[in-house]
Write an enzyme that holds these catalytic residues in place. Sequence first.
Site, PDB file in Angstrom:
ATOM      1  N   HIS A 305      11.190 105.572  27.531  1.00 36.16           N
ATOM      2  CA  HIS A 305       9.706 105.876  27.435  1.00 36.16           C
ATOM      3  C   HIS A 305       9.422 106.724  26.307  1.00 36.16           C
ATOM      4  O   HIS A 305      10.310 107.762  26.135  1.00 36.16           O
ATOM      5  CB  HIS A 305       9.173 106.259  28.600  1.00 36.16           C
ATOM      6  N   ASP A 363       7.582  99.151  33.530  1.00 32.85           N
ATOM      7  CA  ASP A 363       7.375  97.699  32.931  1.00 32.85           C
ATOM      8  C   ASP A 363       8.494  96.801  33.436  1.00 32.85           C
ATOM      9  O   ASP A 363       8.404  95.544  33.504  1.00 32.85           O
ATOM     10  CB  ASP A 363       7.203  97.662  31.452  1.00 32.85           C
TER      11      ASP A 363
END
Length: 428
Positions: A305, A363
């Site tokens: 991320h 995700d």
Amino acid sequence: MNKKSTVTIGDNIYDLPLIDGTIGPSVIDVSKLYGDSNYFTYDPGFTSTASCKSSITYIDGDKGECFYRGYPMDVLAEESNFLEIVYLLWQEELPDKKQWSEFSEAIKNHTMVHEQFKNFFNGFRRASHPMAITVACVAALSAFYPDSTNVNDLNQRVISARRMIAKVPTLAAMAYKYSIGQPFIYPDNSLNYTENFLKMCFAVPAETFKVNKVFARALDKIFILHADHEQNASTSTVRLAASSGVNPFASISTGFTSLWGPLHGGANEAALNMLKTIGDVKNIKKYVDKAKDKNDPFRLMGFGHRVYKNYDPRAKVMQKTCHEVLDEVGRSDDKLLEVAKELEKIALNDKYFIEKKLYPNIDFYSGITLSAMGFPSSMFTVLFAIARTAGWLAHWKEMCLDPKNKIGRPRQLYTGEKPRKFKPLQNR
């Protein structure tokens, strides 16, 4: 004593104020640097630049923590509900019983959209992407509700915000129904927020619809986990658009547009497609090796991320939620989940992943979860946008109340041609 830093440019030294936040790193105020020195700062992607002051969300990427108004986001996902979080983000505090009753009832009273919206939908091709339709519909709200477009009117700001929280799920469900050729389902105010949305998406007039409570709670958690995430691309887009004084519906629609990008809101769909590509646990080593090869274009989606340099706190909640949904539909032995779990194990133990801090993110699990609930991948970003509308509205309100707010105007490092003379066409 005011803290400051200095920057030396040639023979000149410039004092730059240091500003402390509540927690997290301090910032160097460079707002007057250009006026004093004739120099800009250069920061592609604004990764080291604070574009505003905000009291909404704080992320500690190194520790893997995220807080909404000081509350741990993962705790809120387990203990609260999405509409409560909407209130928290907007009003800065959790509601008491009286405030909750007024707010939740007000949202229910705004769930229907203008009946002429049906005509608006008929202008789209039947197979249009649900996000394409939703983006257009959110922007069009300003045409249907012009009585709440004055950003300088406090009462109109409240009404427009509540309208969007209530109506965006209705429009999103209509976009989905239109894309698959089914009739629209009107809102049912006897249901809670996520239950109502599930009914509008999956009910048909010919049959009685029963809300799956496991799905409704899972979707509620997903909405909470996606409600806000500091100054990401879409939130920054909303703020930049809103800084011009544009009406709130148009401003929020820019967030939808930015979120649509595969590197932002489309990442969970990309992660699901990656798991489908791998297909089986026995193929994992092959694809992990491809991901490690600098010359191979293959990428493992759902890992790492931009902000988190530790395990994404949202992923922990999402992993548990994923198992609950798969158990509910009898797919606890789902092949994609097996691939996901094995990939997670590798990511947490493999030297390559550890050194690059490529931990599983939200995700990684959300695509599997939404797919098991019956949503096609084309709806994933739409669902993300429904949730993030809460955060966009909170940031929009915060910006409206900021006395130092000014229209956004990033600068640039020009690398084009120097001034040159124009030659008429006949002389070229």
